[in-house]
Write a protein that holds these residues in place. Sequence first.
Motif, PDB file in Angstrom:
ATOM      1  N   VAL A   1      33.589  27.733  36.410  1.00 29.38           N
ATOM      2  CA  VAL A   1      34.287  28.176  35.198  1.00 29.38           C
ATOM      3  C   VAL A   1      33.420  29.154  34.424  1.00 29.38           C
ATOM      4  O   VAL A   1      33.887  30.205  33.960  1.00 29.38           O
ATOM      5  N   GLN A   2      32.141  28.811  34.282  1.00 26.66           N
ATOM      6  CA  GLN A   2      31.218  29.662  33.531  1.00 26.66           C
ATOM      7  C   GLN A   2      31.064  31.030  34.182  1.00 26.66           C
ATOM      8  O   GLN A   2      31.119  32.061  33.518  1.00 26.66           O
ATOM      9  N   ALA A   3      30.915  31.042  35.506  1.00 26.59           N
ATOM     10  CA  ALA A   3      30.669  32.293  36.209  1.00 26.59           C
ATOM     11  C   ALA A   3      31.914  33.156  36.321  1.00 26.59           C
ATOM     12  O   ALA A   3      31.865  34.378  36.118  1.00 26.59           O
ATOM     13  N   ALA A   4      33.054  32.535  36.636  1.00 22.75           N
ATOM     14  CA  ALA A   4      34.254  33.308  36.944  1.00 22.75           C
ATOM     15  C   ALA A   4      35.135  33.589  35.744  1.00 22.75           C
ATOM     16  O   ALA A   4      35.809  34.631  35.705  1.00 22.75           O
ATOM     17  N   LEU A   5      35.129  32.689  34.747  1.00 21.36           N
ATOM     18  CA  LEU A   5      36.067  32.840  33.636  1.00 21.36           C
ATOM     19  C   LEU A   5      35.403  32.935  32.264  1.00 21.36           C
ATOM     20  O   LEU A   5      36.085  33.239  31.283  1.00 21.36           O
TER      21      LEU A   5
ATOM     22  N   PRO B   1      48.944  46.915  33.516  1.00 24.26           N
ATOM     23  CA  PRO B   1      47.773  46.333  32.852  1.00 24.26           C
ATOM     24  C   PRO B   1      47.414  44.965  33.409  1.00 24.26           C
ATOM     25  O   PRO B   1      48.280  44.113  33.603  1.00 24.26           O
ATOM     26  N   HIS B   2      46.120  44.763  33.642  1.00 20.50           N
ATOM     27  CA  HIS B   2      45.664  43.492  34.220  1.00 20.50           C
ATOM     28  C   HIS B   2      44.174  43.332  33.985  1.00 20.50           C
ATOM     29  O   HIS B   2      43.483  44.292  33.605  1.00 20.50           O
ATOM     30  N   ILE B   3      43.690  42.121  34.225  1.00 19.82           N
ATOM     31  CA  ILE B   3      42.252  41.863  34.283  1.00 19.82           C
ATOM     32  C   ILE B   3      41.934  41.369  35.685  1.00 19.82           C
ATOM     33  O   ILE B   3      42.712  40.625  36.274  1.00 19.82           O
ATOM     34  N   SER B   4      40.820  41.790  36.236  1.00 20.71           N
ATOM     35  CA  SER B   4      40.423  41.373  37.584  1.00 20.71           C
ATOM     36  C   SER B   4      39.450  40.204  37.500  1.00 20.71           C
ATOM     37  O   SER B   4      38.467  40.245  36.756  1.00 20.71           O
ATOM     38  N   ILE B   5      39.745  39.160  38.290  1.00 17.30           N
ATOM     39  CA  ILE B   5      38.948  37.934  38.270  1.00 17.30           C
ATOM     40  C   ILE B   5      37.973  37.881  39.448  1.00 17.30           C
ATOM     41  O   ILE B   5      36.840  37.443  39.317  1.00 17.30           O
ATOM     42  N   ALA B   6      38.433  38.317  40.627  1.00 16.11           N
ATOM     43  CA  ALA B   6      37.610  38.238  41.835  1.00 16.11           C
ATOM     44  C   ALA B   6      37.889  39.453  42.713  1.00 16.11           C
ATOM     45  O   ALA B   6      38.897  40.139  42.545  1.00 16.11           O
ATOM     46  N   TRP B   7      36.975  39.715  43.650  1.00 20.97           N
ATOM     47  CA  TRP B   7      37.142  40.854  44.548  1.00 20.97           C
ATOM     48  C   TRP B   7      36.638  40.493  45.942  1.00 20.97           C
ATOM     49  O   TRP B   7      35.900  39.529  46.138  1.00 20.97           O
TER      50      TRP B   7
END
Length: 282
Positions: free
Chosen positions: A123-127, A220-226
């Motif tokens: 949670v801390q790292a990704a969000l 419009p969006h936010i990117s969480i992972a790649w």
Amino acid sequence: MEALIASYGDSSSDSESESQPPIDNRSPPATVLPPPPIDLLNPPNTLGTFDYLERNSGSRIRSFPHIEGNYALHVYIPVFIPSERKKELIQFLKKATSLVQGLHVVDIDVPLHMLLKDEEKMVQAALGREFHISLGRTVPIRVHQIDSVVAMLRQKLQFQKRYLIDFNKWEVFVNDDKTRTFLSIENTTGGLAEITKQIQAVNEVYKLHNLPEFYKDPRPHISIAWAVGDISQSLKRVVEGEMKRHINVGGLSMRSMFTCKFSNIVCKVGNKTYNICGSQGQ
């Protein structure tokens, strides 16, 4: 770290002079000290080894070549995910990580599979960071263009009312050259009209500086992972299954994942940030 090692003694010691006679009396064996607490090796409020793991590993690909005197320009809306909505989001992120290989946390580039066993750290790292809704393409500009771009952005965007941004859809995006795939959360309802107008204003400034404009149909969006390469098909299958859970009764709309307030617009040039409008902060 050197001070920490020194406090536990050195593995080597100064050799005695060969002219000294040997000493008959034997001293008792030295007490072996326990290893130092792991918390001392990592500063508080960090992710420890995850702070640097996988950085600059060669997996990151520039969207444009580095040229001396050029600076990357990025105009965006800062977004923070409310704490009370992170638990639900992290459950899907854990599911996606277990089903699709190669996902990394955006920006710090930590492989998500390494965080599966520690939900709090995941949670801390990704969000637990600042996310961005891009209002323009990330492009290189010359140093003499910086002041003009910032001044014109402030002029175009100086009067912005507060509004709510509603994020209600997991989505998959692939960059133009198909070298990276992104797992994102899209804004399709509340706040979309306001963000679209802001994108149009940024486009006007870009156009006056001969910079490439944003996509014709912005999403419009936010990117969480790649992930490296184009893995959109496998990732979309996972996303489509999840989105069925978010459709309201009757199938007419999707329920909100989280809502945040629009607070300000930021322009980042190289490592320097400029507040274009609004108040900074979460």
